[in-house]
Design a protein around this motif. Sequence first.
Motif, PDB file in Angstrom:
ATOM      1  N   LEU A 415      44.051 -30.963  12.750  1.00 43.95           N
ATOM      2  CA  LEU A 415      45.549 -30.050  11.861  1.00 43.95           C
ATOM      3  C   LEU A 415      46.888 -31.504  12.833  1.00 43.95           C
ATOM      4  N   HIS A 416      48.412 -31.436  11.753  1.00 45.98           N
ATOM      5  CA  HIS A 416      49.130 -31.684  12.578  1.00 45.98           C
ATOM      6  C   HIS A 416      50.249 -31.157  13.444  1.00 45.98           C
ATOM      7  N   THR A 417      49.997 -31.080  14.487  1.00 44.62           N
ATOM      8  CA  THR A 417      50.867 -30.477  15.654  1.00 44.62           C
ATOM      9  C   THR A 417      49.997 -31.043  16.831  1.00 44.62           C
ATOM     10  N   ASN A 418      51.824 -30.928  17.762  1.00 42.79           N
ATOM     11  CA  ASN A 418      52.272 -31.872  19.250  1.00 42.79           C
ATOM     12  C   ASN A 418      51.357 -31.451  19.952  1.00 42.79           C
ATOM     13  N   ASP A 419      50.975 -30.032  20.584  1.00 44.55           N
ATOM     14  CA  ASP A 419      50.427 -29.957  21.331  1.00 44.55           C
ATOM     15  C   ASP A 419      48.667 -28.846  21.122  1.00 44.55           C
ATOM     16  N   ALA A 420      47.918 -28.458  21.640  1.00 44.07           N
ATOM     17  CA  ALA A 420      47.059 -27.684  21.417  1.00 44.07           C
ATOM     18  C   ALA A 420      47.688 -25.961  21.075  1.00 44.07           C
ATOM     19  N   PRO A 421      48.020 -25.344  21.894  1.00 44.92           N
ATOM     20  CA  PRO A 421      48.983 -23.895  22.044  1.00 44.92           C
ATOM     21  C   PRO A 421      48.930 -24.342  20.486  1.00 44.92           C
ATOM     22  N   SER A 422      50.241 -24.999  19.933  1.00 43.39           N
ATOM     23  CA  SER A 422      51.068 -24.949  18.848  1.00 43.39           C
ATOM     24  C   SER A 422      50.467 -24.530  17.381  1.00 43.39           C
ATOM     25  N   ALA A 423      48.918 -24.549  17.568  1.00 47.08           N
ATOM     26  CA  ALA A 423      47.890 -24.789  16.495  1.00 47.08           C
ATOM     27  C   ALA A 423      47.639 -23.727  15.570  1.00 47.08           C
ATOM     28  N   ALA A 503      42.006 -42.663  25.753  1.00 48.08           N
ATOM     29  CA  ALA A 503      42.910 -41.073  24.739  1.00 48.08           C
ATOM     30  C   ALA A 503      43.406 -40.240  25.769  1.00 48.08           C
ATOM     31  N   LEU A 504      44.269 -39.363  25.427  1.00 42.96           N
ATOM     32  CA  LEU A 504      44.739 -38.530  26.235  1.00 42.96           C
ATOM     33  C   LEU A 504      44.700 -37.071  26.401  1.00 42.96           C
ATOM     34  N   HIS A 505      44.107 -36.193  26.716  1.00 39.03           N
ATOM     35  CA  HIS A 505      43.070 -34.789  25.947  1.00 39.03           C
ATOM     36  C   HIS A 505      43.673 -33.488  26.371  1.00 39.03           C
ATOM     37  N   GLU A 506      44.572 -32.682  25.405  1.00 38.52           N
ATOM     38  CA  GLU A 506      45.100 -31.048  25.760  1.00 38.52           C
ATOM     39  C   GLU A 506      43.533 -30.210  25.988  1.00 38.52           C
ATOM     40  N   VAL A 507      42.654 -29.569  25.377  1.00 34.57           N
ATOM     41  CA  VAL A 507      41.665 -28.725  26.042  1.00 34.57           C
ATOM     42  C   VAL A 507      42.114 -27.438  25.750  1.00 34.57           C
ATOM     43  N   MET A 508      42.115 -26.601  25.205  1.00 34.39           N
ATOM     44  CA  MET A 508      42.821 -25.398  24.947  1.00 34.39           C
ATOM     45  C   MET A 508      41.601 -23.910  24.723  1.00 34.39           C
ATOM     46  N   THR A 509      40.836 -23.683  25.301  1.00 30.57           N
ATOM     47  CA  THR A 509      39.636 -22.434  24.891  1.00 30.57           C
ATOM     48  C   THR A 509      40.706 -21.475  24.558  1.00 30.57           C
ATOM     49  N   VAL A 510      40.227 -21.023  22.997  1.00 32.43           N
ATOM     50  CA  VAL A 510      40.638 -19.502  22.914  1.00 32.43           C
ATOM     51  C   VAL A 510      40.065 -18.600  23.336  1.00 32.43           C
ATOM     52  N   THR A 511      40.739 -18.192  24.825  1.00 27.67           N
ATOM     53  CA  THR A 511      39.967 -16.721  25.184  1.00 27.67           C
ATOM     54  C   THR A 511      39.929 -15.355  25.039  1.00 27.67           C
ATOM     55  N   GLU A 512      39.617 -14.219  25.320  1.00 28.13           N
ATOM     56  CA  GLU A 512      40.259 -12.769  24.023  1.00 28.13           C
ATOM     57  C   GLU A 512      41.695 -12.991  24.857  1.00 28.13           C
ATOM     58  N   GLU A 513      42.454 -12.895  26.062  1.00 36.48           N
ATOM     59  CA  GLU A 513      44.064 -12.789  26.370  1.00 36.48           C
ATOM     60  C   GLU A 513      44.614 -14.600  25.247  1.00 36.48           C
ATOM     61  N   ILE A 514      44.393 -15.470  25.222  1.00 36.08           N
ATOM     62  CA  ILE A 514      44.657 -15.736  24.191  1.00 36.08           C
ATOM     63  C   ILE A 514      45.070 -15.145  22.362  1.00 36.08           C
ATOM     64  N   GLU A 515      43.230 -15.158  22.343  1.00 32.99           N
ATOM     65  CA  GLU A 515      43.397 -14.283  21.027  1.00 32.99           C
ATOM     66  C   GLU A 515      43.851 -12.712  20.977  1.00 32.99           C
ATOM     67  N   ARG A 516      44.549 -12.178  21.806  1.00 36.16           N
ATOM     68  CA  ARG A 516      45.553 -11.471  21.221  1.00 36.16           C
ATOM     69  C   ARG A 516      46.777 -11.454  21.315  1.00 36.16           C
ATOM     70  N   LYS A 529      51.910 -20.711  27.782  1.00 35.34           N
ATOM     71  CA  LYS A 529      51.731 -20.149  29.768  1.00 35.34           C
ATOM     72  C   LYS A 529      50.118 -19.891  29.614  1.00 35.34           C
ATOM     73  N   MET A 530      49.430 -19.005  28.985  1.00 40.03           N
ATOM     74  CA  MET A 530      48.257 -18.151  29.042  1.00 40.03           C
ATOM     75  C   MET A 530      47.124 -19.088  29.199  1.00 40.03           C
ATOM     76  N   ALA A 531      47.278 -20.235  28.629  1.00 44.54           N
ATOM     77  CA  ALA A 531      46.132 -21.926  28.800  1.00 44.54           C
ATOM     78  C   ALA A 531      46.380 -22.214  29.436  1.00 44.54           C
ATOM     79  N   THR A 532      47.330 -22.755  30.704  1.00 41.89           N
ATOM     80  CA  THR A 532      47.544 -23.393  31.179  1.00 41.89           C
ATOM     81  C   THR A 532      46.829 -22.154  32.227  1.00 41.89           C
ATOM     82  N   ALA A 533      47.803 -20.901  32.758  1.00 44.76           N
ATOM     83  CA  ALA A 533      47.302 -20.374  33.940  1.00 44.76           C
ATOM     84  C   ALA A 533      45.691 -20.113  33.628  1.00 44.76           C
ATOM     85  N   GLN A 534      45.279 -20.142  32.949  1.00 44.42           N
ATOM     86  CA  GLN A 534      43.399 -20.920  32.656  1.00 44.42           C
ATOM     87  C   GLN A 534      42.690 -21.931  32.367  1.00 44.42           C
ATOM     88  N   GLY A 535      43.636 -22.843  33.558  1.00 45.67           N
ATOM     89  CA  GLY A 535      42.785 -24.239  33.196  1.00 45.67           C
ATOM     90  C   GLY A 535      43.320 -25.183  32.492  1.00 45.67           C
TER      91      GLY A 535
END
Length: 562
Positions: A415-423, A503-516, A529-535
């Motif tokens: 998908l074409h987005t600038n970063d992981a959270p925008s997806a 490559a430079l990477h930014e990996v966002m795992t979709v946790t329960e908090e992000i799902e909510r 902010k939530m993804a960053t707080a989760q590592g």
Amino acid sequence: MIGVPGGDAVAALLDAALVTEDQVADAVAQGDVDGRAPLQVLVDTGAVSPADVVRTAAAAVGLPYVELANYSVDPTAAARLPADYARRYGVLPLGWEDGELLVAVGVKQAGNIELKDDLVRLTRSLVRFALAPNADIVARIDQLYRAEDELTDLTSNITDQESADTDLSNFTAVAEEAPIVRFVNLLISQAITDRASDIHLEPTEYDLRVRYRIDGVLHESHRSPKSIQSGVISRLKIMADINIAERRVPQDGRLSVNHQGRKVDLRIATLPTVWGEKIVARILDNSTAQLGLDDLGFSDGNFRRYRDAYVKPYGMILVTGPTGSGKSTTLYATLNILNSPAVNIITVEDPVEYRLAGVNQVQTNPKAGLTFARALRSILRADPDVILIGEIRDHETAQIAVESALTGHMVLTTLHTNDAPSAISRLIEMGIEPFLVGSALDTVLAQRLCRTLCESCKQAYTPTEQELVEVRFGYDPSEPLPVLYRGVGCAACARTGYYGRMALHEVMTVTEEIERLAVARASTDEIEKMATAQGMTSLREDGWLKVRKGLTSIEEILRVVA
């Protein structure tokens, strides 16, 4: 003179600790037997390389040494000297430095004043010598001046095909003439040798400009006479099975070539311009499809997060980033891990860039009605375990992809987005219900490609505190200033200071908090902010880690990451 096969050269090698006294003694003894000079014996036996001899000689006489294998020769400098003269005397103009023309010569010619005077007269420029092995000079002369020889044949044998009343039936005959064929083959071969990812053939008012994209940056290779433009373009269109009579609309095609024993595919795209058709050839080196994830520059933390995603039996993995950021390479590397006789993998791509053994690859064909969405519906009836979708472009494709992930399939897509959270926000904007996005999406990987520092010339330095604060990489002023690296530029990297990409990477795992947060239609900033707080490590932070490791530079990270 130092460097002429003899005692002075051997002494210089001894002083540089490139050979031992025992090796020299053996070489002298062997030379007494067969009449060879000791220096020649040392080279023949592999005790020292020709490059070591020339490098030592250059240091002794105070001349620069150049490695021609990867040196970016200025084509306008090479054009100052006739090809037959360059071959006869084994000299090669490289470019200008401080107003002087730098010319590569062999060791025996380093002190040849008459040769230098001739070069000054022929090139109409002040000349400075640089030393290089004779074999390297001859090889590079053949490489560079071969194009000039072809152009001479072309301009004398091919008439200009650009007039409006040209007989289109003659295009095929012109395009298949031997000089045109050899010239196009040379263009492709040189691009692959130079590690180019794209070849740009750009018609201008007066000539045909050729540029190569190397490590993500365009470099002009040379300019060819306008008279060969139609022949070259028609030849490429014939090779790619494109309609040569149609010059008014963009067209696409594909061709394969053999280069040094390996198969390389090229994807051809034409674009009508005011001065003729521009052609861009994307080089698809099949060896890229065999890369593993270990080769892509993942940091340890990001790799663990991504690995946890693709080992699951179902769920959606999104790889995001702009065009040319290596998304397809990452997905293929993932498929190479998942590919086994026990797994049914089906891909839908537009176009299929690399052929993978053991993988069922489907290419879309909108003209025949085979769109991403229609292909996906058929694929779901073919009992897939893993589905790769080249790109999510519309609501229908996104809906089927999400439903597939929810019904027990592993779905890999881009998908074409600038970063992981925008997806997450992007999928919701495409009309997917937020609760479906949160449930189906497992991991989002955003990535960019940056150039890596040249190992041959990178130098350590200590930045100032002000510099680190200005780039806002999260530097803690209480810490001691780090030792960083930057490229100086050398022959190996064509004076750029960089060689290759990572490559430079930014990996966002979709946790329960992000799902909510997704279900609540939270903003991208809240999700980030939530993804960053989760590592989650951001692209900039991953870039900073690689800067600290000496793999790339601050300037390069700032160039590719906003």
